[in-house]
Scaffold this active site. Structure first.
Site, PDB file in Angstrom:
ATOM      1  N   TRP A  39     -97.554 -32.770-130.366  1.00 54.14           N
ATOM      2  CA  TRP A  39     -96.256 -33.264-129.897  1.00 54.14           C
ATOM      3  C   TRP A  39     -95.381 -32.034-129.609  1.00 54.14           C
ATOM      4  O   TRP A  39     -95.226 -31.176-130.494  1.00 54.14           O
ATOM      5  CB  TRP A  39     -95.647 -34.122-131.016  1.00 54.14           C
ATOM      6  CG  TRP A  39     -94.307 -34.698-130.723  1.00 54.14           C
ATOM      7  CD1 TRP A  39     -93.908 -35.334-129.585  1.00 54.14           C
ATOM      8  CD2 TRP A  39     -93.187 -34.718-131.623  1.00 54.14           C
ATOM      9  NE1 TRP A  39     -92.604 -35.750-129.723  1.00 54.14           N
ATOM     10  CE2 TRP A  39     -92.138 -35.386-130.961  1.00 54.14           C
ATOM     11  CE3 TRP A  39     -92.975 -34.249-132.922  1.00 54.14           C
ATOM     12  CZ2 TRP A  39     -90.893 -35.588-131.545  1.00 54.14           C
ATOM     13  CZ3 TRP A  39     -91.741 -34.453-133.500  1.00 54.14           C
ATOM     14  CH2 TRP A  39     -90.718 -35.114-132.820  1.00 54.14           C
TER      15      TRP A  39
ATOM     16  N   ASP B 216     -97.834 -35.505-140.705  1.00 53.33           N
ATOM     17  CA  ASP B 216     -96.866 -36.234-139.904  1.00 53.33           C
ATOM     18  C   ASP B 216     -97.452 -37.601-139.557  1.00 53.33           C
ATOM     19  O   ASP B 216     -98.459 -37.683-138.848  1.00 53.33           O
ATOM     20  CB  ASP B 216     -96.570 -35.420-138.629  1.00 53.33           C
ATOM     21  CG  ASP B 216     -95.449 -36.033-137.805  1.00 53.33           C
ATOM     22  OD1 ASP B 216     -94.881 -37.058-138.223  1.00 53.33           O
ATOM     23  OD2 ASP B 216     -95.141 -35.472-136.728  1.00 53.33           O
TER      24      ASP B 216
ATOM     25  N   LYS C 177     -91.743 -46.334-134.296  1.00 51.31           N
ATOM     26  CA  LYS C 177     -92.718 -47.031-133.458  1.00 51.31           C
ATOM     27  C   LYS C 177     -93.191 -48.327-134.125  1.00 51.31           C
ATOM     28  O   LYS C 177     -93.232 -49.363-133.490  1.00 51.31           O
ATOM     29  CB  LYS C 177     -93.960 -46.153-133.191  1.00 51.31           C
ATOM     30  CG  LYS C 177     -93.727 -44.697-132.817  1.00 51.31           C
ATOM     31  CD  LYS C 177     -92.737 -44.439-131.753  1.00 51.31           C
ATOM     32  CE  LYS C 177     -92.787 -43.049-131.167  1.00 51.31           C
ATOM     33  NZ  LYS C 177     -92.131 -41.993-131.928  1.00 51.31           N
TER      34      LYS C 177
HETATM   35  C1  LMR Z   1     -93.213 -39.108-127.760  1.00 54.81           C
HETATM   36  O1  LMR Z   1     -93.989 -38.196-128.057  1.00 54.81           O
HETATM   37  O2  LMR Z   1     -93.124 -39.563-126.609  1.00 54.81           O
HETATM   38  C2  LMR Z   1     -92.372 -39.732-128.848  1.00 54.81           C
HETATM   39  O3  LMR Z   1     -92.701 -39.208-130.076  1.00 54.81           O
HETATM   40  C3  LMR Z   1     -90.928 -39.678-128.558  1.00 54.81           C
HETATM   41  C4  LMR Z   1     -90.326 -38.326-128.745  1.00 54.81           C
HETATM   42  O4  LMR Z   1     -89.339 -38.225-129.480  1.00 54.81           O
HETATM   43  O5  LMR Z   1     -90.811 -37.357-128.143  1.00 54.81           O
END
Ligand code: LMR
Length: 391
Positions: A127, A207, A242
């Site tokens: 992420w 996480d 989510k």
């Molecule tokens: C994503 O990766 O799209 C979600 O976790 C939302 C975010 O805050 O980035």
């Protein structure tokens, strides 16, 4: 003074929301930011949340301050879902509410740093905000390959990273529904990872932002639990954004696993102090609604049923993509056994732009798609567009 600041580009994922909103093509497709969508393309408020919110309006007597730890009823009610029936692992876990999973990750990293953490290892891609948080906290981090060439999770790479770690180093792991690849460790791989963490003493931060969106609430917690069962200390960052659909309400929690007594209390008091100095107290509303759901068996059943329906729909989309086989040069079959909202497509940045400009399909520049953005109405268009730009 402010003139010294360098301009920053907007967060690429969040920028996609605006780009998509400004596109007036009626058949545009949003596969960008990670929100669940129904077969009609909506992101509705869960029925269980609506019921809890009504109850909250009727029964909440005060909005007076709670404290940096937020709604402890919410924090405790979540614990059996995350940690299992021995929810405190014999009194070794304490938690607090945070503003979303991001607040929890930030608190985890900042607290680990305060305790002496010098460097974090993390599988990539990850992420994007993980690395942004490390950079903002000036924390050194080292990437390893999350996925192997055959599309499975790369056990050798994660074990090598763990074994390479020196003292005061940590590792960040995704509990389930890996963002962005959808590729999770198998139960056997989690066992091996837990053993290696226990042997080396590297500090684990796990996480968990998508519990229940992969294979089920229990199944999605199994990897995390198998690691925690082997290690003396860990941090867990948790998001309800989510699995309760609370995105903008920012509902998260941070948990500390430590030897009980003094160590756990000391760590918790430091987490409290950091929270106080950061956001003082987390926003209440969403966590209070989740607490009401989890304390009421009928509302809990309704929530779990809604979560099951989400998972079933995503699996249906994944099955349909896998069935399509290939689109141009892209093999879609691995998407059939990946987990959660996300998968990565082997497309170039230029192809991502072409998908957006020519076909109105919005996805992250990395090639990540949110499979929940696909419906039985737009999936054929999507497959044809992938074939068009990669063929
Ligand atoms: C994503 O990766 O799209 C979600 O976790 C939302 C975010 O805050 O980035």
């Amino acid at each position: 003074m402010l003139d010294r600041l360098e301009p920053q580009s907007p967060d690429a994922l969040l920028a996609l929301i605006k780009l998509h909103a400004a596109d007036d093509r009626p058949d545009k497709v949003d596969l960008g930011v990670g929100v669940y969508r129904t077969g009609q393309g909506d992101t509705p408020v869960f029925g269980a949340i609506k019921a809890a919110e009504r109850l909250l309006v009727d029964t909440q007597e005060s909005k007076s301050y709670l404290g940096p730890e937020g709604d402890i009823g919410f924090v405790n009610a979540l614990m059996p879902y995350i940690f299992g029936s021995d929810a405190t692992m014999g009194g070794r876990i304490a938690g607090m509410q945070t503003p979303g999973g991001t607040g929890a990750v930030r608190l985890a990293v900042a607290l680990a740093q305060k305790a002496g953490l010098k460097k974090l290892h993390m599988g990539t891609p990850s992420w994007p905000n993980h690395a942004q948080i490390f950079a903002d906290l000036d924390l050194e981090w080292a990437p390893f390959d999350h996925a192997a060439a055959d599309g499975t999770a790369n056990l050798d790479a994660v074990l090598a990273a763990i074994r390479s770690a020196g003292p005061d180093e940590g590792i960040l792991l995704h509990a389930c529904c890996h963002n962005p690849t959808g590729i999770d460790y198998t139960p056997e791989q989690w066992e091996a990872i837990g053993d290696a963490i226990a042997e080396t003493g590297i500090f684990p931060i796990i996480d968990s932002a998508y519990q229940g969106l992969g294979n089920g609430m229990e199944e999605d917690a199994a990897g995390l639990r198998s690691v925690l069962a082997k290690v003396p200390e860990a941090f867990i960052a948790y998001s309800c954004d989510k699995n309760f659909g609370m995105y903008r309400d920012r509902v998260g929690a941070f948990y500390i696993l430590a030897d009980g007594g003094d160590t756990l209390d000391k760590a918790f008091s430091n987490a409290n102090a950091l929270a106080r100095a950061s956001w003082s107290m987390p926003p209440d509303h969403g966590a209070a609604a989740v607490r009401l759901i989890l304390r009421d068996p009928a509302m809990t059943a309704q929530w779990l049923d809604e979560l099951d329906q989400m998972r079933a729909r995503m699996n249906q989309v994944r099955a349909r993509l896998a069935e399509a086989g290939t689109a141009g040069s892209v093999d879609l079959t691995p998407l059939g056994h990946q987990n959660g909202l996300f998968s990565m497509l082997p497309v170039t940045k230029e192809q991502v732009v072409e998908l957006r400009e020519k076909h109105g399909i919005y996805m992250a520049g990395s090639g990540r798609i949110n499979v929940a953005g696909l419906t039985m109405d737009n999936i054929d268009k999507f497959i044809a567009a992938i074939a068009d730009v990669t063929g």
